[in-house]
Design a protein around this motif. Structure first.
Motif, PDB file in Angstrom:
ATOM      1  N   PHE A  55     -55.033  39.121 -58.524  1.00  0.00           N
ATOM      2  CA  PHE A  55     -54.855  39.456 -57.122  1.00  0.00           C
ATOM      3  C   PHE A  55     -56.082  38.990 -56.350  1.00  0.00           C
ATOM      4  N   ALA A  57     -58.853  39.030 -53.480  1.00  0.00           N
ATOM      5  CA  ALA A  57     -59.488  39.984 -52.580  1.00  0.00           C
ATOM      6  C   ALA A  57     -60.761  39.324 -52.055  1.00  0.00           C
ATOM      7  N   GLU A  91     -55.537  39.091 -45.827  1.00  0.00           N
ATOM      8  CA  GLU A  91     -56.325  39.746 -46.887  1.00  0.00           C
ATOM      9  C   GLU A  91     -55.939  41.221 -46.943  1.00  0.00           C
ATOM     10  N   ARG A  92     -55.962  41.768 -48.168  1.00  0.00           N
ATOM     11  CA  ARG A  92     -55.524  43.155 -48.326  1.00  0.00           C
ATOM     12  C   ARG A  92     -56.540  44.082 -48.968  1.00  0.00           C
ATOM     13  N   LEU A  93     -57.670  43.526 -49.437  1.00  0.00           N
ATOM     14  CA  LEU A  93     -58.667  44.381 -50.073  1.00  0.00           C
ATOM     15  C   LEU A  93     -60.035  43.734 -49.965  1.00  0.00           C
ATOM     16  N   SER A  94     -61.035  44.554 -49.668  1.00  0.00           N
ATOM     17  CA  SER A  94     -62.426  44.102 -49.638  1.00  0.00           C
ATOM     18  C   SER A  94     -63.266  45.091 -50.424  1.00  0.00           C
ATOM     19  N   ALA A 129     -58.802  49.059 -48.501  1.00  0.00           N
ATOM     20  CA  ALA A 129     -57.527  48.356 -48.608  1.00  0.00           C
ATOM     21  C   ALA A 129     -56.858  48.339 -47.247  1.00  0.00           C
ATOM     22  N   TRP A 130     -56.261  47.195 -46.928  1.00  0.00           N
ATOM     23  CA  TRP A 130     -55.539  47.037 -45.655  1.00  0.00           C
ATOM     24  C   TRP A 130     -54.057  46.823 -45.895  1.00  0.00           C
ATOM     25  N   ASP A 132     -50.954  46.815 -49.325  1.00  0.00           N
ATOM     26  CA  ASP A 132     -50.639  46.947 -50.733  1.00  0.00           C
ATOM     27  C   ASP A 132     -51.656  46.164 -51.552  1.00  0.00           C
ATOM     28  N   ALA A 133     -52.466  46.869 -52.315  1.00  0.00           N
ATOM     29  CA  ALA A 133     -53.500  46.236 -53.131  1.00  0.00           C
ATOM     30  C   ALA A 133     -53.661  47.041 -54.416  1.00  0.00           C
ATOM     31  N   GLU A 135     -55.205  49.151 -57.492  1.00  0.00           N
ATOM     32  CA  GLU A 135     -56.215  50.202 -57.553  1.00  0.00           C
ATOM     33  C   GLU A 135     -57.016  50.132 -58.846  1.00  0.00           C
TER      34      GLU A 135
END
Length: 148
Positions: A55, A57, A91-94, A129-130, A132-133, A135
């Motif tokens: 995924f 990120a 983007e969905r996760l930083s 998370a912004w 679906d990312a 965990e």
């Protein structure tokens, strides 16, 4: 020059230059006062390896503000603007390694990063998370981080 001054040495400047040279910078923003750079934020590609899938990120590092511009909202403005652009780009996760007291104002949480594993895992590892990312999973930073 700004990164070397902000971090008392060449490490972060070298990291940023290597991320650029390797093509791993996803987003880099600067703040200027006239022609002088007073702030910078860099997000690089990060991969999360999970069971059977990877995924994409981003990793926030570095962020810096000139000494005479601190406490004026420069870093806050850069991070907030960057987050908006990253979200718009899909983007969905930083993740970030830093002071929870500072980064929590941008939605980063230590708890959100606890399911990940990385060489830097600990009480300063945080994620936001912004959408679906994953965990859980192994964080794979750009190779430039291994050369720090």
């Amino acid at each position: 020059m700004l990164l070397e001054e902000a971090f008392d040495g060449p490490g972060e400047a070298r990291l940023t230059n290597e991320l650029r040279a390797d093509g791993h910078v996803v987003l880099e923003l600067g703040a200027f006062d006239a022609d002088r750079l007073i702030g910078v934020v860099v997000f690089s590609r990060l991969m999360i390896e999970g069971p059977g899938a990877s995924f994409p990120a981003v990793a926030l590092a570095p962020v810096a503000t000139a000494a005479d511009a601190r406490r004026a909202g420069v870093a806050t403005s850069l991070i907030e603007t960057a987050h908006r652009q990253l979200i718009e780009a899909g983007e969905r996760l930083s993740v970030v390694l830093g002071e929870p007291e500072f980064y929590s104002r941008f939605g980063y949480e230590v708890e959100r990063a606890e399911g990940f594993s990385s060489p830097w895992q600990g009480p300063y590892m945080q994620a936001v998370a912004w959408g679906d990312a994953p965990e859980h999973g192994q964080l794979h930073y750009a190779p430039a981080f291994d050369r720090l």
